[in-house]
Design a protein around this motif. Structure first.
Motif, PDB file in Angstrom:
ATOM      1  N   GLN A   1      27.263  -2.857 -35.633  1.00  0.00           N
ATOM      2  CA  GLN A   1      26.643  -3.239 -34.346  1.00  0.00           C
ATOM      3  C   GLN A   1      27.371  -2.906 -33.006  1.00  0.00           C
ATOM      4  OE1 GLN A   1      24.453  -7.072 -34.038  1.00  0.00           O
ATOM      5  NE2 GLN A   1      24.147  -7.072 -36.224  1.00  0.00           N
ATOM      6  N   ASP A   2      28.614  -2.481 -33.413  1.00  0.00           N
ATOM      7  CA  ASP A   2      29.719  -2.014 -32.197  1.00  0.00           C
ATOM      8  C   ASP A   2      29.263  -0.749 -31.797  1.00  0.00           C
ATOM      9  OD1 ASP A   2      30.775  -4.446 -32.913  1.00  0.00           O
ATOM     10  OD2 ASP A   2      32.309  -3.601 -34.145  1.00  0.00           O
ATOM     11  N   ARG A   3      28.427  -0.277 -30.842  1.00  0.00           N
ATOM     12  CA  ARG A   3      28.121   0.858 -30.327  1.00  0.00           C
ATOM     13  C   ARG A   3      27.811   1.125 -28.888  1.00  0.00           C
ATOM     14  NH1 ARG A   3      21.780   0.267 -32.119  1.00  0.00           N
ATOM     15  NH2 ARG A   3      21.307  -1.902 -31.275  1.00  0.00           N
ATOM     16  N   PHE A   4      27.679   2.277 -28.398  1.00  0.00           N
ATOM     17  CA  PHE A   4      27.186   2.559 -27.054  1.00  0.00           C
ATOM     18  C   PHE A   4      25.546   2.980 -27.460  1.00  0.00           C
ATOM     19  CE2 PHE A   4      31.538   3.861 -26.716  1.00  0.00           C
ATOM     20  CZ  PHE A   4      31.805   3.213 -25.359  1.00  0.00           C
ATOM     21  N   SER A   5      24.735   2.479 -26.097  1.00  0.00           N
ATOM     22  CA  SER A   5      23.501   2.713 -26.316  1.00  0.00           C
ATOM     23  C   SER A   5      22.794   2.580 -25.104  1.00  0.00           C
ATOM     24  CB  SER A   5      22.672   1.396 -27.093  1.00  0.00           C
ATOM     25  OG  SER A   5      22.921   0.337 -26.517  1.00  0.00           O
TER      26      SER A   5
ATOM     27  N   THR B   1       0.838  -1.194   0.052  1.00  0.00           N
ATOM     28  CA  THR B   1      -0.182  -0.080   0.037  1.00  0.00           C
ATOM     29  C   THR B   1       0.856   1.314  -0.183  1.00  0.00           C
ATOM     30  OG1 THR B   1       0.087  -0.073   2.429  1.00  0.00           O
ATOM     31  CG2 THR B   1      -1.929  -1.124   1.203  1.00  0.00           C
ATOM     32  N   GLY B   2       0.386   2.262  -0.168  1.00  0.00           N
ATOM     33  CA  GLY B   2       1.060   3.708  -0.270  1.00  0.00           C
ATOM     34  C   GLY B   2       1.467   4.028  -1.860  1.00  0.00           C
ATOM     35  N   VAL B   3       2.245   5.227  -1.721  1.00  0.00           N
ATOM     36  CA  VAL B   3       2.861   5.450  -3.022  1.00  0.00           C
ATOM     37  C   VAL B   3       4.157   5.084  -3.183  1.00  0.00           C
ATOM     38  CG1 VAL B   3       2.978   7.517  -4.768  1.00  0.00           C
ATOM     39  CG2 VAL B   3       0.932   7.257  -3.367  1.00  0.00           C
ATOM     40  N   ARG B   4       4.600   4.849  -4.215  1.00  0.00           N
ATOM     41  CA  ARG B   4       6.021   4.511  -4.555  1.00  0.00           C
ATOM     42  C   ARG B   4       6.229   4.817  -5.940  1.00  0.00           C
ATOM     43  NH1 ARG B   4       7.645  -0.054  -0.930  1.00  0.00           N
ATOM     44  NH2 ARG B   4       5.740  -0.399   0.179  1.00  0.00           N
ATOM     45  N   ILE B   5       7.458   5.412  -6.227  1.00  0.00           N
ATOM     46  CA  ILE B   5       8.091   5.908  -7.471  1.00  0.00           C
ATOM     47  C   ILE B   5       9.539   5.595  -7.626  1.00  0.00           C
ATOM     48  CG2 ILE B   5       8.420   8.325  -6.409  1.00  0.00           C
ATOM     49  CD1 ILE B   5       7.508   9.304  -9.425  1.00  0.00           C
ATOM     50  N   GLY B   6      10.134   5.091  -8.677  1.00  0.00           N
ATOM     51  CA  GLY B   6      11.490   4.714  -8.671  1.00  0.00           C
ATOM     52  C   GLY B   6      11.656   4.279 -10.179  1.00  0.00           C
ATOM     53  N   GLY B   7      12.903   3.884 -10.206  1.00  0.00           N
ATOM     54  CA  GLY B   7      13.103   3.483 -11.711  1.00  0.00           C
ATOM     55  C   GLY B   7      14.620   3.028 -11.663  1.00  0.00           C
ATOM     56  N   TYR B   8      15.058   3.002 -12.983  1.00  0.00           N
ATOM     57  CA  TYR B   8      16.509   2.435 -13.192  1.00  0.00           C
ATOM     58  C   TYR B   8      17.090   2.820 -14.598  1.00  0.00           C
ATOM     59  CZ  TYR B   8      14.743  -1.613 -15.228  1.00  0.00           C
ATOM     60  OH  TYR B   8      14.188  -2.606 -16.270  1.00  0.00           O
ATOM     61  N   LEU B   9      18.240   2.719 -14.731  1.00  0.00           N
ATOM     62  CA  LEU B   9      18.828   3.062 -16.012  1.00  0.00           C
ATOM     63  C   LEU B   9      19.998   2.179 -16.280  1.00  0.00           C
ATOM     64  CD1 LEU B   9      19.709   5.037 -18.536  1.00  0.00           C
ATOM     65  CD2 LEU B   9      21.302   6.122 -16.904  1.00  0.00           C
ATOM     66  N   GLN B  10      19.693   1.425 -17.577  1.00  0.00           N
ATOM     67  CA  GLN B  10      20.947   0.586 -18.007  1.00  0.00           C
ATOM     68  C   GLN B  10      21.540   1.371 -19.334  1.00  0.00           C
ATOM     69  OE1 GLN B  10      18.740  -3.151 -18.604  1.00  0.00           O
ATOM     70  NE2 GLN B  10      18.708  -3.572 -16.547  1.00  0.00           N
ATOM     71  N   ALA B  11      22.724   1.580 -19.227  1.00  0.00           N
ATOM     72  CA  ALA B  11      23.700   1.945 -20.521  1.00  0.00           C
ATOM     73  C   ALA B  11      24.716   0.980 -20.624  1.00  0.00           C
ATOM     74  CB  ALA B  11      24.355   3.354 -20.036  1.00  0.00           C
ATOM     75  N   GLN B  12      25.025   0.623 -21.894  1.00  0.00           N
ATOM     76  CA  GLN B  12      25.722  -0.360 -22.272  1.00  0.00           C
ATOM     77  C   GLN B  12      26.693  -0.113 -23.574  1.00  0.00           C
ATOM     78  OE1 GLN B  12      22.855  -3.603 -22.592  1.00  0.00           O
ATOM     79  NE2 GLN B  12      22.886  -3.231 -24.898  1.00  0.00           N
ATOM     80  N   PHE B  13      27.721  -0.901 -23.594  1.00  0.00           N
ATOM     81  CA  PHE B  13      28.555  -0.708 -24.902  1.00  0.00           C
ATOM     82  C   PHE B  13      28.447  -2.301 -25.199  1.00  0.00           C
ATOM     83  CE2 PHE B  13      32.499  -2.138 -27.128  1.00  0.00           C
ATOM     84  CZ  PHE B  13      32.474  -1.437 -28.197  1.00  0.00           C
ATOM     85  N   GLU B  14      28.177  -2.359 -26.399  1.00  0.00           N
ATOM     86  CA  GLU B  14      28.060  -3.882 -27.184  1.00  0.00           C
ATOM     87  C   GLU B  14      29.007  -3.935 -28.718  1.00  0.00           C
ATOM     88  OE1 GLU B  14      24.080  -4.982 -28.302  1.00  0.00           O
ATOM     89  OE2 GLU B  14      23.521  -2.602 -28.539  1.00  0.00           O
ATOM     90  N   SER B  15      29.508  -5.196 -28.688  1.00  0.00           N
ATOM     91  CA  SER B  15      30.299  -5.616 -29.951  1.00  0.00           C
ATOM     92  C   SER B  15      29.819  -6.797 -30.392  1.00  0.00           C
ATOM     93  CB  SER B  15      31.557  -5.193 -29.529  1.00  0.00           C
ATOM     94  OG  SER B  15      32.472  -5.448 -30.863  1.00  0.00           O
ATOM     95  N   ASN B  16      29.668  -6.927 -31.775  1.00  0.00           N
ATOM     96  CA  ASN B  16      29.223  -8.211 -32.184  1.00  0.00           C
ATOM     97  C   ASN B  16      30.197  -8.624 -33.618  1.00  0.00           C
ATOM     98  OD1 ASN B  16      27.438 -10.058 -34.009  1.00  0.00           O
ATOM     99  ND2 ASN B  16      26.162 -10.101 -32.418  1.00  0.00           N
ATOM    100  N   GLN B  17      30.340  -9.730 -33.774  1.00  0.00           N
ATOM    101  CA  GLN B  17      31.250 -10.122 -34.836  1.00  0.00           C
ATOM    102  C   GLN B  17      30.355  -9.910 -36.332  1.00  0.00           C
ATOM    103  OE1 GLN B  17      32.224 -14.192 -33.933  1.00  0.00           O
ATOM    104  NE2 GLN B  17      34.364 -13.741 -33.122  1.00  0.00           N
ATOM    105  N   LEU B  18      29.251  -9.889 -36.014  1.00  0.00           N
ATOM    106  CA  LEU B  18      28.531  -9.425 -37.431  1.00  0.00           C
ATOM    107  C   LEU B  18      28.567  -8.308 -37.973  1.00  0.00           C
ATOM    108  CD1 LEU B  18      25.313 -12.043 -37.119  1.00  0.00           C
ATOM    109  CD2 LEU B  18      27.308 -12.158 -38.675  1.00  0.00           C
TER     110      LEU B  18
END
Length: 516
Positions: free
Chosen positions: A161-165, A130-147
């Protein structure tokens, strides 16, 4: 003089105890347990059964204390019964104050919490506070693929596909009452360009029964954009999932975790259940997705499981799931008669016999097809002095349900596609700051696939096997730095002889997750 000294303990204790209620009210609230969102400041909590203390009137500077009575003071009792009685009354007053702080009124909102709340551990087994709740999260990443390639495909989309996002940036608001609750969650990402949309928007009516606040309600009915109750991995939030993404099979059958519909869920003792009726169209903006459900048929899904703790350090959970629905195969519009030019002598001039007529075709109507899936899942968690150890396994079989990898859209009278997959994962905490994990996943999008090889149709496996080691550094409940490398084994490429061989499509991901 001796008689006055005997009253000194009573005067001293009374002077010491009198400001304790005020100090108890101004003390900091107890730390709340970890959960999925942050709570907003609430209304002040009243102490049930406690009467307000009137302040004593301040003495006027002109007033003088009355002179001592001329009569002889009564003799004190021979025993300490009066002192004990006053001390018991003071203890009773302190107990009332402490109970008021620990157990607020049923209609009062909960105090603010300084730690993130875990409301997304599992969509079936999570509590509804019960009650009021507010929140969240952030996911920042770097990925690299052989394709990855510095080119564009035929449609003009980049192949790099080699990028920050920003994989996920989510903001969630929860509001709960005794018999109702509402949730709104927004999701933003840059995976396919800057995109902001609704991930969850559901309202619920619930009845808690005798279930405590840390358990799901006995019965809850929800409508809106809600979770799909199927398996374990689909219900696990990306906020607490140790691995970067779901396994290949889960992503193929369910490109997103959400759908629009109604859901019935709840808990009774160790039993957990959830059943949903939804549109059957993933809530996503990928190319080829319909803006709304293309047919009137609805899909049904459900999961029935158990959660038990046979021993204090060991907890066991598992369940069985089903999915039954109707897919949509789009028709082909009618075409007009036309002609085709084939420059057989390659002189770039239309010669006799190089023009061929192409007759028009009639429209092909759209059609529906049946699709289904069944799954089993099991989770074992062991808590020791070295940290938590979690072993999870899940497997499924399906038909015509692939909507994200090799999209199943059989034509009327055509062969059905049989899918199968599963995974096994092991995660070990290394103190409270580190975590190690390893996952093995398997997915076959079409068990009856044939390929033309040197003019002959031969059975070929399209199965994908992925080995995913993971290591993470955790900063309490607020930040997590994870590294994962996916070894993908498949036979989607060909060597110089034209024989299927393993495609070079391994991928590494480095991600930082921070709570908002």
């Amino acid at each position: 003089m001796l008689k006055s000294i005997r009253f000194l303990p009573v005067v001293f204790v009374a002077a010491l105890i009198r400001p304790l209620p005020a100090l108890a009210q101004s003390a900091p609230p107890p730390a709340a347990s970890d959960s999925d969102d942050l709570e907003v400041p609430a209304n002040p909590v009243t102490v049930p059964g406690a009467t307000a203390q009137k302040p004593l009137p301040a003495a006027s500077p002109e007033q003088k204390p009355p002179p001592p009575a001329a009569t002889k003071a009564p003799a004190p009792p021979a025993d300490d019964s009066e002192l004990r009685r006053e001390l018991s009354e003071l203890r009773a007053r302190l107990d009332v104050v402490e109970k008021g702080r620990a157990a607020p009124s049923a209609h009062a909102e909960e105090p603010i919490s300084a730690k993130p709340v875990d409301l997304e551990k599992n969509a079936v087994s999570r509590p509804v506070p019960t009650g009021v709740r507010i929140g969240g999260y952030l996911q920042a990443q770097f990925e690299s693929n052989q394709l990855s390639s510095n080119q564009l495909d035929q449609g003009g989309s980049p192949l790099n596909q080699d990028r920050f996002s920003v994989r996920r940036a989510r903001l969630r608001l929860d509001r709960g009452w005794e018999y109702a609750s509402a949730t709104l969650e927004l999701d933003a990402s840059t995976t396919r360009g800057v995109n902001v949309g609704i991930r969850r928007a559901e309202g619920s009516l619930l009845y808690r029964g005798k279930n405590s606040q840390d358990l799901p309600p006995l019965v809850m009915v929800s409508l809106g954009v809600t979770d799909l109750p199927f398996g374990f991995e689909l219900l696990e939030s990306s906020r607490v999932r140790p691995f970067m993404e779901r396994s290949a099979g889960s992503l193929a059958l369910f490109p997103t975790e959400m759908d629009v519909g109604a859901k019935l869920s709840g808990a009774a003792l160790f039993l957990r259940y959830a059943f949903a009726i939804t549109n059957g169209e993933p809530v996503d903006n990928l190319p080829g997705r319909f803006p709304r459900d293309p047919n009137s048929n609805k899909d049904f899904s459900g999961r029935v499981g158990v959660e038990t703790q046979p021993l204090p350090p060991l907890s066991i959970s598992g369940g069985t799931s089903f999915y039954q629905g109707t897919g949509f195969h789009p028709g082909i519009p009618a075409t007009k008669p036309s002609f085709n030019w084939q420059d057989t002598n390659e002189n770039r001039v239309i010669d006799t016999g190089e023009l061929q007529a192409v007759p028009g075709t009639a429209a092909t109507p759209s059609s529906n097809f049946n699709r289904w899936a069944y799954a089993l899942d099991l989770e074992l968690a062991l808590h020791t002095k070295y940290g938590a150890t979690r072993l999870v396994g899940e497997g499924f079989v399906a038909s015509n349900l692939d909507r994200g990898y090799l999209v199943a859209s059989p034509e009327p009278g055509g062969p059905e596609l049989r899918e199968a997959g599963g995974y096994v994962s092991l995660v070990q905490d290394v103190t409270r700051f580190g975590q190690l994990g390893f996952r093995v996943s398997y997915y076959d999008p079409n068990s009856d696939f044939f390929r033309s090889l040197r003019g002959r149709q031969v059975p070929t496996s399209l199965a994908t096997r992925t080995l995913s080691p993971m290591v993470a550094l955790r900063l309490e409940d607020y930040a997590r730095l994870s590294f994962q490398y996916d070894f993908v084994h498949d036979y989607l490429a060909k060597d110089l002889r034209g024989v299927p061989t393993d495609a070079k499509n391994n991928q590494l991901t480095l991600r930082l997750q921070v709570e908002l």
